[in-house]
Design a protein around this motif. Structure first.
Motif, PDB file in Angstrom:
ATOM      1  N   SER A   1       0.824  -1.202   0.000  1.00 16.45           N
ATOM      2  CA  SER A   1       0.000   0.000   0.000  1.00 16.45           C
ATOM      3  C   SER A   1       0.867   1.265   0.000  1.00 16.45           C
ATOM      4  O   SER A   1       0.532   2.272  -0.608  1.00 16.45           O
ATOM      5  N   MET A   2       2.015   1.181   0.666  1.00 20.19           N
ATOM      6  CA  MET A   2       2.914   2.329   0.819  1.00 20.19           C
ATOM      7  C   MET A   2       3.555   2.718  -0.515  1.00 20.19           C
ATOM      8  O   MET A   2       3.753   3.895  -0.791  1.00 20.19           O
TER       9      MET A   2
ATOM     10  N   THR B   1       2.687   1.539  -3.809  1.00 21.76           N
ATOM     11  CA  THR B   1       2.007   1.300  -5.078  1.00 21.76           C
ATOM     12  C   THR B   1       1.142   2.484  -5.463  1.00 21.76           C
ATOM     13  O   THR B   1       0.211   2.843  -4.746  1.00 21.76           O
ATOM     14  N   PHE B   2       1.472   3.087  -6.617  1.00 21.58           N
ATOM     15  CA  PHE B   2       0.664   4.182  -7.140  1.00 21.58           C
ATOM     16  C   PHE B   2      -0.351   3.608  -8.110  1.00 21.58           C
ATOM     17  O   PHE B   2      -0.082   2.632  -8.795  1.00 21.58           O
TER      18      PHE B   2
ATOM     19  N   GLY C   1      -3.824   2.773  -7.548  1.00 22.88           N
ATOM     20  CA  GLY C   1      -5.064   2.152  -7.091  1.00 22.88           C
ATOM     21  C   GLY C   1      -5.185   0.656  -7.335  1.00 22.88           C
ATOM     22  O   GLY C   1      -4.202  -0.030  -7.625  1.00 22.88           O
TER      23      GLY C   1
ATOM     24  N   TYR D   1      -6.337  -1.562  -9.527  1.00 19.15           N
ATOM     25  CA  TYR D   1      -5.974  -2.400 -10.665  1.00 19.15           C
ATOM     26  C   TYR D   1      -4.475  -2.618 -10.770  1.00 19.15           C
ATOM     27  O   TYR D   1      -4.009  -3.508 -11.464  1.00 19.15           O
TER      28      TYR D   1
ATOM     29  N   ILE E   1     -11.082  -1.711  -4.181  1.00 22.81           N
ATOM     30  CA  ILE E   1     -10.740  -3.095  -4.487  1.00 22.81           C
ATOM     31  C   ILE E   1      -9.473  -3.549  -3.751  1.00 22.81           C
ATOM     32  O   ILE E   1      -9.383  -4.684  -3.289  1.00 22.81           O
TER      33      ILE E   1
ATOM     34  N   THR F   1      -3.175  -1.983   5.048  1.00 28.84           N
ATOM     35  CA  THR F   1      -3.503  -1.301   3.796  1.00 28.84           C
ATOM     36  C   THR F   1      -3.895   0.161   3.997  1.00 28.84           C
ATOM     37  O   THR F   1      -3.547   1.016   3.188  1.00 28.84           O
TER      38      THR F   1
ATOM     39  N   PRO G   1      -1.812   5.286   3.457  1.00 29.61           N
ATOM     40  CA  PRO G   1      -2.492   6.478   2.938  1.00 29.61           C
ATOM     41  C   PRO G   1      -2.994   7.397   4.045  1.00 29.61           C
ATOM     42  O   PRO G   1      -2.985   8.621   3.889  1.00 29.61           O
TER      43      PRO G   1
ATOM     44  N   ILE H   1       0.120   9.416   5.106  1.00 32.33           N
ATOM     45  CA  ILE H   1       0.603  10.321   4.053  1.00 32.33           C
ATOM     46  C   ILE H   1      -0.382  11.462   3.822  1.00 32.33           C
ATOM     47  O   ILE H   1      -0.003  12.634   3.743  1.00 32.33           O
ATOM     48  N   MET H   2      -1.682  11.122   3.752  1.00 30.79           N
ATOM     49  CA  MET H   2      -2.664  12.160   3.471  1.00 30.79           C
ATOM     50  C   MET H   2      -2.831  13.122   4.639  1.00 30.79           C
ATOM     51  O   MET H   2      -3.115  14.300   4.441  1.00 30.79           O
TER      52      MET H   2
END
Lengths: 188, 192
Positions: free
Chosen positions: B18-19, B21-22, B24, B26, B62, B87, B91, B94-95
């Motif tokens: 999750s950290m 992977t850009f 989303g 798919y 997903i 997961t 985000p 970071i967000m």
């Protein structure tokens, strides 16, 4: 109580976003801008931009960011829990039934039915985003003389790069960001 | 493997995916498949495909759904809690940081210009997503989904109909179509 409202809003967004992250966009738009008035159109697009730039699912990014804007760090955490909780419950229920009966054809049939409507909903959120990018706002009346031609060119170039050369979203964001920084700084 | 190691590996795998992977769901789902099927060998290929199908049948992101399913498959409810935390924590962190940087920098002229440029890029990304999704519906060569799409487009943009109604009606149509389909298959089976 703002925390409870945030939680319920994002829980609703989470439970209705069928078809992955982009499906949450029209829901976020309807709930946060139209119903609650918590964020503006411009902030909505900024959230999208930041979400495309950072790793992680869009719905989670959007929840954390707007929760933060609305009610600080706790707000961000609560909105994120709200948007995730439906997944935690529903996915495990589906998994339980799947392992028990080895069959989900009715659930999958319903999802197949929802998918075309979801495409239309994302398109309708896309209209708002497109109008704001081209005209600076999405409220009627739209006057053609307000159009931002630089934006039109960036949009067309971005779409061309993605369709013709399979450029990834993060590449498009980086290119249009650098180009915007240079062009707008020169002409403004 | 003891329980503690299992939880630790589940958390670490989902956290790092999750950290870093850009792009989303798919993009991240195939990476999850690679990690848990090929590298760790915990889940076999067919079962992974089923898990992905279940993840896509539920609402929500997903990537989040698939990670919950992997956790659930490996260690039940507590496994699912571990992978969902793995997961969403990156985000979330970071967000939260970005939200503060955004507040501080939004009025800066250069930042404003960069964001204005990106805004056109985001519009292109969304339009591209819509084109891809619509083509997938059209390529099925079935009349009902195309009609539902057009009707929802008119209702959503033209008449500002509430999203809840659009989802409900289209789900109902999906249910009816599935029941007709199942009945047809059943009748065919009997006549043989």
């Amino acid at each position: 109580m703002i925390y409870l409202e945030l939680f319920l809003s994002f829980f609703q967004i989470g439970i209705l976003s069928f078809g992955g992250g982009y499906a949450s966009l029209p829901l976020i738009e309807q709930e946060l801008i139209t119903v609650q008035g918590w964020i503006t159109n411009q902030q909505f697009i900024d959230i999208l931009t930041l979400s495309e730039m950072t790793p992680g699912p869009i719905a989670i990014n959007a929840a954390t960011f707007s929760g933060n804007q609305i009610a600080g760090i706790m707000g961000g955490i609560i909105a994120t829990i709200g948007v995730t909780l439906p997944s935690v419950i529903i996915v495990q229920l589906l998994a339980y039934f799947y392992f028990k009966y080895q069959n989900l054809s009715i659930v999958q049939g319903v999802i197949q039915g929802v998918r075309p409507a979801v495409v239309a909903l994302i398109a309708s959120a896309g209209v708002t985003i497109f109008m704001t990018a081209m005209f600076g706002h999405s409220d009627w009346p739209i006057v053609l003389s307000e159009i931002n031609w630089v934006s039109v060119f960036f949009f067309a170039a971005g779409l061309f790069l993605m369709r013709k050369f399979k450029a990834s979203p993060i590449q498009i964001i980086l290119v249009t960001g650098v180009a915007g920084g240079i062009v707008y700084s020169l002409i403004k | 493997m003891n329980k503690k190691d299992l939880y630790l590996t589940l958390f670490r795998s989902t956290f790092f995916l999750s950290m870093f992977t850009f792009g989303g769901g798919y993009v991240i789902v195939p990476l999850m498949e690679k990690k848990f099927v090929n590298e760790l060998g915990w889940i076999d290929e067919d079962e992974m495909l089923n898990l992905i199908a279940i993840g896509q049948s539920a609402p929500g992101p997903i990537a989040v759904n698939t990670s919950i399913l992997i956790g659930y498959r490996m260690a039940g409810f507590s496994g699912a809690m571990v992978t969902v935390l793995g997961t969403i924590l990156p985000p979330l962190g970071i967000m939260t940081g970005l939200a503060y940087i955004y507040l501080a920098l939004r009025d800066n002229a250069l930042v404003n210009n960069v964001l204005l440029g990106m805004q056109a890029g985001v519009a292109a990304i969304i339009v591209n997503v819509v084109i891809n999704m619509a083509l997938r519906i059209i390529k099925q060569k079935k009349i009902v989904p195309v009609l539902v799409m057009i009707a929802a487009l008119i209702a959503g943009i033209g008449f500002q109909v509430n999203i809840l109604w659009l989802l409900f009606v289209s789900a109902l149509i999906g249910l009816i179509m599935t029941l007709i389909d199942l009945k047809n298959k059943h009748d065919k089976g009997e006549s043989k």
